[in-house]
Scaffold this motif. Structure first.
Motif, PDB file in Angstrom:
ATOM      1  N   ASP A  74       2.414 -37.552 -41.262  1.00 15.29           N
ATOM      2  CA  ASP A  74       2.556 -37.595 -42.706  1.00 15.29           C
ATOM      3  C   ASP A  74       3.942 -37.095 -43.062  1.00 15.29           C
ATOM      4  O   ASP A  74       4.378 -36.056 -42.576  1.00 15.29           O
ATOM      5  N   ARG A 110      -2.483 -46.622 -48.588  1.00 17.21           N
ATOM      6  CA  ARG A 110      -2.144 -46.080 -47.281  1.00 17.21           C
ATOM      7  C   ARG A 110      -0.647 -45.785 -47.209  1.00 17.21           C
ATOM      8  O   ARG A 110      -0.232 -44.730 -46.716  1.00 17.21           O
ATOM      9  N   GLN A 157      -0.035 -42.718 -49.228  1.00 15.15           N
ATOM     10  CA  GLN A 157      -0.547 -41.494 -48.620  1.00 15.15           C
ATOM     11  C   GLN A 157       0.315 -41.050 -47.449  1.00 15.15           C
ATOM     12  O   GLN A 157       0.761 -39.910 -47.363  1.00 15.15           O
ATOM     13  N   GLY A 160       1.080 -35.264 -47.957  1.00 18.94           N
ATOM     14  CA  GLY A 160       0.501 -34.778 -46.717  1.00 18.94           C
ATOM     15  C   GLY A 160       1.280 -33.638 -46.105  1.00 18.94           C
ATOM     16  O   GLY A 160       0.746 -32.853 -45.361  1.00 18.94           O
TER      17      GLY A 160
END
Lengths: 495, 480
Positions: A398, A462, A465, A470
Motif C-alpha cells: 500500500d 482497488r 485503495q 493504507g
C-alpha cells in the motif's frame, strides 16, 4: 466556406513544421508549440460555437440511423478535387474532397483540442529528451486527428485516418519508456494497418456503389448517406447487398477500437508508450474506430449492416466490457490496469452504437467525449505520479500517496468515480444512455454489460485503495513538489 | 514491314539516345589510352555527356510535340498514350539513374557504362511504341544485352560474376520462351502485327492461348514474377547499389509495357481470357505472397529490396488484370510505376550516398543509428519507406489505392476480385513489417556515432528529386 476548418488542420501542422525546421533555435520552440496547441484549442471552441449556433437543418423523421449527414458548417474548395489517373468502367474518377462539421464532429474536435492542448502542456514538463520534436509530432498527430473528424468524405477520412499512424508510431517508438517500445510500435503499426488496408477495399466499394445506379462514383458523405437512406426507405431487404464491404469496414474499425480478439495491440502499446502519449492515444485515437462506425458504417450502409453484424459486434462489445474489467482487476502494472479499463469502457460505447437506436447513438457520442476526457485525465495523473515515483505497481504494498499528494489524490478519486459511472459525473450519462438504447435490442447483452459496471467500480476502488491509502507514505519525503494543479483544474468543468 | 517516315520522326528521341549511347561508348576508344585526366574529371565528363543526350531526347519530344496520329500508324510502331507514358517513365528513371551513377559508376569503364545505360533508355520507349512482335522483341533484346554488360562491368568479384552469368543465362532462356510463344502467335495469325493478332484473339483457340502464355512467361522473367524470380536476390546482391536500382526499375518498365502492348486492353476474347486471366491472377497472388514472405526473412538489405521488388510486381500484375478485364485506362500501371520509380530509386540513391560517404549498407543492421550519422539521407530513406508502406502524404499511397480501386471496383459481386483485394491487403501489412524494420533501425541508438561527412551532390540531387516527387505526387496524383 468556413475558415476555421482549414485553420484547425493547418495551424498545428504548420507549427509542427516550423518546429522541425527550427534548427539551432529548437529549445525555444517548446513555448511556441504550446502556443500553437492553445490556438488550436481556441479554434476548436470557436468551431463548436459555430456548429451549435447554426440553425438545425437536420430533419429527424426516420430515427438517427437513417438521417442523412448534413454538416452544419462546411469547407469545400474546388482546388481539393482529386482526379486520379484511373478510370473504372469508362468513368474517370474525379473525387471532390469536402470538410465540414456537424454535432458529432464538433464534439470530437473539441475533445481533440482539449486533450491535445493539455498533452502538449504536460509534455513540456514530462518529456525530458528532445522535447521540441516530441511536441512537434504531437502537433502533427493533432492536425491529422482534426482532419479525420472534420472530413466529410470517404477519401479525406481515409487519408487522415491512415496518416494519424505516422506521428503516433514515431511517438511510441522514440519516447516510449516501457519494456519494449520498439516491439509495441511495430505491433501498433501492423495491427492498425491490418485493419485499415482491408478497410480501404470496403470504402472503395462504398464509393463505387452509385455506379450500379448509373450515377458517378462519389465519396461525399452527404450524397452517399442520401443514397443509403433512399435504399433503406425503398425497402431493400436488410443484408442483401454489400455485406462483405461492411464486414471489412467492421474489421478495420474493430481493430482500431480494440474489440476483443483484435485487442492485443492495445495493452502492449499503452504499457510501452509514455503515459503522456498514451493519454492522446487512449482518449482520442482509440475513438477513431468508434467515430468511423458512427460516421461511415451506420449511416452509409443501413441496408447492408445486417442484424447478424449488429449482434456479433454488440456481443463482442459486451464481452469486452467484462473481459476488460476482469483483466484490469488482475493486473498490477498501473498502466495495464488503465489500458484494460479503457478497453472495457470502449465496450460500452460499441454497445451503444450497435443498438442503432437514437438513445444508443446519442449516448455513444456523448460517452466518446466523456470517456476521452476521463481517460486522458487518468493517464495524465498516472504520468505525474510516475514522474515522482517511477513505475507504479499496485500489488507491491500500500503506497499511501494521498498523504503526500493530497491534490492529486482528490483528482484521482474524482476521475475514478467518473469512470465507474457514478451518477452526477459525466460517465453516468453516457453509460446509462448506451445501455438504455441497447435495452431495446437485446436484454441479455445489457445484463452482461451491467456486470461490467460493477466490476468497473471494483477495479476503480482497488486503484484508489492500493495507491492512495493504507500507509502514511513517510518513505518519500522530499518528493512533494508543487503540483501541476493549474492545468488540471481547468478540467473541472466536466458536467 | 518497314519503318515509315512518320514513325522515324516520332522515334527521334530514341534515335538521339541510341546515337548518343554509341558515341559515348566510342569516346573511350577515340580518346585512346591517355588517362591523364583525373578520375573526377572523367566522371563529370561522361555523366554530363549522358545527361545532355537525355535532355536532348526530352527536348526532341517536346519539340516534336505529342503525335496526333494515335492509332493511325499501325506498322511497326504505334504512338499513343501508352507509348508516351512508357517514354516518360523511362526518361524519369533515366534522369535519376544517371545522377545516381555520377559518383558510383565503375572507374575503369565509364564509357561502356554510360553507353549501355543510354541504350537501355532508348530501348524501353521502343518496346512501348512497338506495334509488332518483331519491333517488340528487338526492343526487349536491346534492353537485355546492355544489361548483361552493365552487370558484368560494375563489379569484378565472384558475386558480380555470379550475378551477371546468372542473369545472362536465365534471360537468354526467357527470350527463348518469348520467341517460342511468338512463333505460335505468328503461325496462328499469319502476321506479326499486334493489331492483327489482337484482332484474331476473338477466335479464341487454345493454340492462341498457349502462344500468349509462353510469351507471358518470357516477359514474366523481366518483371521478376514468380516463378521466374530466382535470379533477383542474387543479382541485386552481386552488383552495385546503382545497378540494383537499374535492375529493380528498368526491366520492370520494359516488361510491363510489353505485356500491356501484347495483351491489349479489353481485346481478349472470352476464350483467350479464360486461360490468360487465371494464369495472371495465380501468378500475381504467388508473386505478392512469396515476395513479401521471403522479404521478411532477409537480413541483407539488397536481398530484401529484391524480394520487395518481386512483391511490387505482384501488385502491378493485379493492376494489369484489372486493366485487361475492365478496359480501364492503363494509367494505373503507369502511375504505379512512376511512384515505384520515385520511391525505389530514391531508396537506392540514399543507400548509394551512405556507401559513397563511407558507410555500409549491406545488412539492415549497418543502417543502425544512421539518422545521427547522415540525417539527409535518412530523411530521404524515411520518405521512400513510408511511400513503400503506402501511408498517406506519399505517392505510394495513391499507387496502392489505385490498384485497389482497379481490382475491387465494379466487380463487387465477383468473389475472386474480392479475394485478390483481401490478399493484397494482407500482403501490404506483411510488407509494412519489413519496411518498418529498416525504418526503426535508422532511428535506433547505435554505438558508432561517427558522422559521415563526404558530400556527393549528384546522389543528393537524385534522392532529393525522388523525395520531392514522392511527396508532390500525393497532392497532384493526376500528374503521376
Amino acid at each position: 466556406m468556413n475558415i476555421l476548418i482549414p485553420l484547425l488542420i493547418l495551424v498545428p501542422l504548420a507549427s509542427a513544421l516550423v518546429i522541425f525546421f527550427s534548427g539551432p533555435r529548437a529549445k525555444a520552440m517548446v513555448p511556441f508549440g504550446m502556443l500553437a496547441a492553445a490556438l488550436t484549442l481556441l479554434l476548436s471552441i470557436g468551431l463548436c460555437f459555430q456548429v451549435y449556433q447554426a440553425p438545425s437543418t437536420l430533419t429527424q423523421n426516420a430515427g438517427a440511423a437513417q438521417a442523412t449527414i448534413a454538416p452544419k458548417v462546411s469547407f469545400i474548395s474546388e482546388t481539393l478535387r482529386f482526379v486520379l489517373p484511373v478510370s473504372v468502367a469508362g468513368q474517370p474518377i474525379d473525387w471532390q474532397l469536402s470538410f465540414g462539421a456537424d454535432g458529432i464532429s464538433a464534439l470530437m474536435v473539441l475533445l481533440t483540442g482539449i486533450v491535445g492542448f493539455f498533452t502538449v502542456w504536460l509534455a513540456s514538463s514530462q518529456i525530458r529528451v528532445r522535447t521540441e520534436t516530441y511536441i512537434g509530432l504531437l502537433l502533427v498527430a493533432i492536425s491529422m486527428l482534426m482532419g479525420v473528424f472534420l472530413s466529410m468524405d470517404l477519401l479525406s477520412f481515409y487519408i487522415f485516418f491512415e496518416a494519424v499512424l505516422i506521428p503516433l508510431i514515431l511517438l511510441i517508438h522514440g519516447w516510449g519508456d516501457g519494456k519494449n517500445p520498439q516491439a509495441a510500435s511495430k505491433r501498433f503499426l501492423l495491427f492498425t494497418l491490418a485493419g485499415s488496408i482491408p478497410m480501404v477495399v470496403g470504402l472503395i466499394s462504398l464509393a463505387m456503389a452509385p455506379l450500379a445506379n448509373g450515377q458517378p462514383s462519389t465519396v461525399a458523405f452527404s450524397e452517399l448517406s442520401a443514397i443509403a437512406a433512399q435504399a433503406a426507405s425503398s425497402g431493400v431487404p436488410i443484408g442483401s447487398k454489400d455485406s462483405w464491404a461492411v464486414w471489412l469496414l467492421l474489421l478495420g474499425f474493430g481493430i482500431k477500437l480494440a474489440i476483443l480478439p483484435l485487442h492485443t495491440w492495445l495493452p502492449m502499446t499503452y504499457a510501452a508508450a509514455h503515459p503522456n502519449t498514451t493519454s492522446l492515444i487512449a482518449s482520442v485515437v482509440a475513438k477513431l474506430g468508434l467515430y468511423g462506425l458512427l460516421r461511415i458504417v451506420i449511416p452509409l450502409t443501413p441496408v447492408a449492416l445486417s442484424i447478424e453484424a449488429q449482434l456479433v459486434v454488440g456481443t463482442l462489445g459486451a464481452i469486452v466490457i467484462v473481459y476488460g474489467a476482469l483483466v484490469a482487476l488482475s493486473k498490477d502494472n498501473m498502466r495495464e490496469v488503465l489500458a484494460f479499463s479503457s478497453l472495457s469502457h470502449v465496450g460500452f460505447i460499441t454497445l451503444g452504437l450497435m443498438s442503432m437506436t437514437r438513445e444508443g447513438l446519442g449516448g455513444a457520442a456523448l460517452q466518446m467525449f466523456n470517456h476521452g476526457l476521463i481517460t486522458a485525465a487518468m493517464f495524465w495523473i498516472l504520468s505525474m505520479l510516475e514522474q515522482r515515483h517511477g513505475p507504479i505497481r499496485l500489488r507491491s504494498e500500500d503506497q499511501g500517496m494521498a498523504a503526500q499528494y493530497p491534490k492529486l489524490a482528490v483528482l484521482l478519486v474524482f476521475f475514478t468515480l467518473a469512470g465507474a459511472g457514478l451518477p452526477g459525473l459525466n460517465g453516468f450519462v453516457g453509460e446509462f444512455l448506451t445501455l438504455s438504447g441497447m435495452m431495446r435490442v437485446c436484454t441479455t447483452l445489457v445484463a452482461i454489460a451491467v456486470l461490467g459496471t460493477v466490476l468497473g467500480a471494483w477495479y476503480g476502488l482497488r486503484i484508489v485503495q492500493r495507491l492512495l491509502f493504507g500507509s502514511n507514505g513517510t518513505r518519500y519525503d522530499n518528493h512533494n513538489r508543487p503540483l501541476a494543479g493549474v492545468d488540471l483544474r481547468a478540467q473541472e468543468w466536466i458536467p | 514491314m518497314q519503318i515509315t517516315k512518320a514513325a522515324a520522326t516520332h522515334l527521334t528521341p530514341e534515335i538521339i539516345l541510341l546515337i548518343g549511347g554509341t558515341l559515348v561508348m566510342c569516346a573511350s576508344v577515340l580518346r585512346g589510352k591517355s588517362q591523364r585526366e583525373d578520375i573526377y574529371a572523367q566522371r563529370n565528363n561522361y555523366a554530363v555527356a549522358s545527361l545532355i543526350c537525355l535532355l536532348a531526347a526530352i527536348a526532341a519530344r517536346y519539340y516534336r510535340g505529342v503525335p496526333e496520329i494515335g492509332n493511325a500508324d499501325l506498322g511497326l510502331f504505334r504512338f499513343d498514350a501508352s507509348a508516351l507514358a512508357a517514354e516518360r517513365l523511362t526518361f524519369l528513371g533515366g534522369m535519376i539513374l544517371i545522377l545516381m551513377s555520377w559518383s558510383t559508376a565503375p572507374k575503369g569503364r565509364l564509357a561502356e557504362y554510360y553507353g549501355c545505360l543510354l541504350i537501355i533508355l532508348a530501348a524501353i520507349p521502343i518496346v512501348g511504341a512497338s506495334n509488332d512482335l518483331v519491333s517488340m522483341f528487338l526492343g526487349l533484346e536491346l534492353v537485355s544485352f546492355p544489361t548483361y554488360i552493365l552487370l558484368g562491368i560494375v563489379r569484378n568479384d565472384n558475386a558480380g560474376a555470379e550475378a551477371s552469368l546468372k542473369y545472362f543465362l536465365l534471360s537468354a532462356f526467357a527470350s527463348c520462351f518469348f520467341l517460342l510463344g511468338v512463333s505460335y502467335l505468328f503461325g496462328f495469325c499469319g502476321s506479326t502485327n499486334l493489331a492483327v493478332i489482337q484482332g484474331s484473339f476473338g477466335e479464341g483457340k487454345r493454340l492462341m492461348a498457349l502462344g500468349l502464355l509462353l510469351a507471358i512467361c518470357g516477359l514474366a522473367f523481366r518483371i521478376t514474377a514468380v516463378p521466374f524470380h530466382f535470379y533477383a536476390p542474387d543479382v541485386f546482391e552481386g552488383t552495385s547499389v546503382t545497378m540494383a536500382g537499374v535492375m529493380s526499375y528498368l526491366p520492370k518498365v520494359a516488361g510491363f509495357v510489353a505485356l500491356i502492348r501484347l495483351l491489349g486492353t479489353g481485346t481478349l476474347s472470352p476464350g483467350a481470357s479464360g486461360v490468360v486471366i487465371p494464369v495472371l491472377l495465380v501468378c500475381a497472388a504467388l508473386t505478392m505472397c512469396i515476395g513479401n514472405i521471403l522479404a521478411v526473412a532477409q537480413n541483407n538489405l539488397r536481398r530484401m529490396m529484391a524480394y520487395s521488388s518481386v512483391a511490387h510486381t505482384g501488385y502491378l500484375l493485379l493492376a494489369l488484370v484489372a486493366l485487361i478485364r475492365q478496359d480501364a485506362s492503363p494509367g494505373v500501371m503507369y502511375s504505379y510505376l512512376a511512384a515505384y520509380a520515385a520511391m525505389t530509386l530514391g531508396l537506392f540513391a540514399c543507400l548509394g550516398e551512405i556507401e559513397a560517404a563511407g558507410g555500409k549498407s549491406h545488412l539492415i543492421g549497418d543502417l543502425s543509428g544512421m539518422f545521427q550519422r547522415r540525417p539527409a539521407a535518412s530523411i530521404g530513406l524515411t520518405v521512400a519507406l513510408i511511400s513503400l508502406i503506402g501511408l498517406p502524404f506519399t505517392a505510394g499511397f495513391w499507387a496502392k489505392f489505385m490498384v485497389f480501386v482497379g481490382t475491387v471496383a465494379d466487380r463487387q459481386t465477383d468473389s475472386i476480385s474480392m479475394l485478390m483485394g483481401a490478399l493484397m491487403a494482407i500482403n501490404a501489412v506483411i510488407a509494412a513489417s519489413y519496411y518498418w524494420r529498416i525504418l526503426s533501425t535508422l532511428y535506433a541508438k547505435s554505438e558508432s556515432n561517427v558522422p559521415l561527412r563526404v558530400f556527393r551532390p549528384s546522389l543528393f540531387f537524385a534522392y532529393t528529386i525522388c523525395t520531392v516527387l514522392t511527396i508532390l505526387w500525393f497532392f497532384v496524383p493526376s500528374a503521376m
